[in-house]
Design an enzyme around this catalytic site. Sequence first.
Site, mmCIF file in Angstrom:
data_model
loop_
_atom_site.group_PDB
_atom_site.id
_atom_site.type_symbol
_atom_site.label_atom_id
_atom_site.label_comp_id
_atom_site.label_asym_id
_atom_site.label_seq_id
_atom_site.Cartn_x
_atom_site.Cartn_y
_atom_site.Cartn_z
ATOM 1 N N ASP A 1 0.856 -1.189 0.000
ATOM 2 C CA ASP A 1 0.000 0.000 0.000
ATOM 3 C C ASP A 1 0.893 1.241 0.000
ATOM 4 O O ASP A 1 1.827 1.340 0.803
ATOM 5 C CB ASP A 1 -0.896 0.015 1.238
ATOM 6 C CG ASP A 1 -1.954 -1.087 1.193
ATOM 7 O OD1 ASP A 1 -1.948 -1.874 0.230
ATOM 8 O OD2 ASP A 1 -2.772 -1.146 2.124
ATOM 9 N N ASP B 1 -15.515 -3.615 -1.894
ATOM 10 C CA ASP B 1 -15.161 -3.463 -0.485
ATOM 11 C C ASP B 1 -16.442 -3.307 0.310
ATOM 12 O O ASP B 1 -17.233 -2.402 0.035
ATOM 13 C CB ASP B 1 -14.267 -2.236 -0.287
ATOM 14 C CG ASP B 1 -13.023 -2.280 -1.174
ATOM 15 O OD1 ASP B 1 -12.581 -3.389 -1.504
ATOM 16 O OD2 ASP B 1 -12.507 -1.206 -1.524
#
EC number: 5.3.1.16
Length: 241
Positions: free
Chosen positions: A8, A130
């Site tokens: 990330d 998500d």
Amino acid sequence: MEIWPAIDLRHGKPVRLRQGDYEQQTTFGDDPVEFAQKWQAAGAKCLHLVDLDAARGDDPAPNRAAVRRIVEATGLPCQMGGGVRDQETIEALIEAGVARLVVGSRALKDPNWFTQMCDAFPGKLAAGIDARNGLVATQGWLETSEVTAIELAKTLREQTANIAAIIYTDIAKDGMMQGPNFEGLAEMAAATDIPLVASGGVTTYEDVQKLVEMKMPAAIIGRSLYDGVMDLQRVLEIAQP
């Protein structure tokens, strides 16, 4: 089962967030290429990259530069998500060498556009679904919709045969080191034939083994690798015996 170690990115550096909360960030050094090469040396055959800045509308330039360096340094197929909301971004990231892109918010808000892009770039786009309590979250997890994750998956499948995969993340599990939402994954797998990638909360070797037994095609693993809770070589032995 494919294993995609996660990197990330925020301001060009490797970080992890807890439950997608930008105020709960841990930074792991300055150079994400070091982690990319570390995972490659351990046996990784692919990488999952996330542009946390672009996900919430911030300047993507530092992370774009980092992504290009990762691709050039490793030569590994890289899957990338975060802020992929227009054709220009898709084309720029593919030109930078990214093998597959994950589209989240816009796939929910404009499924017709997403399916057009899937058809224009067949096999290059995955839907990042998500979920928070079963409902799709968007805008870097800052907003929650009224659409269920399974409804969105079914809609996308009905509209295109060229979607590469669904990256399914249970936000409540992400970065919490508490295991994935196996029930939610099983429900999603039963609802559609789109290849499914488990993401969020994969923490133990038992988690990996259970996903293998569920015949999950792929899994993304992040925090547990960075914290040393799991060793990537051992994970790969379980996932790819």
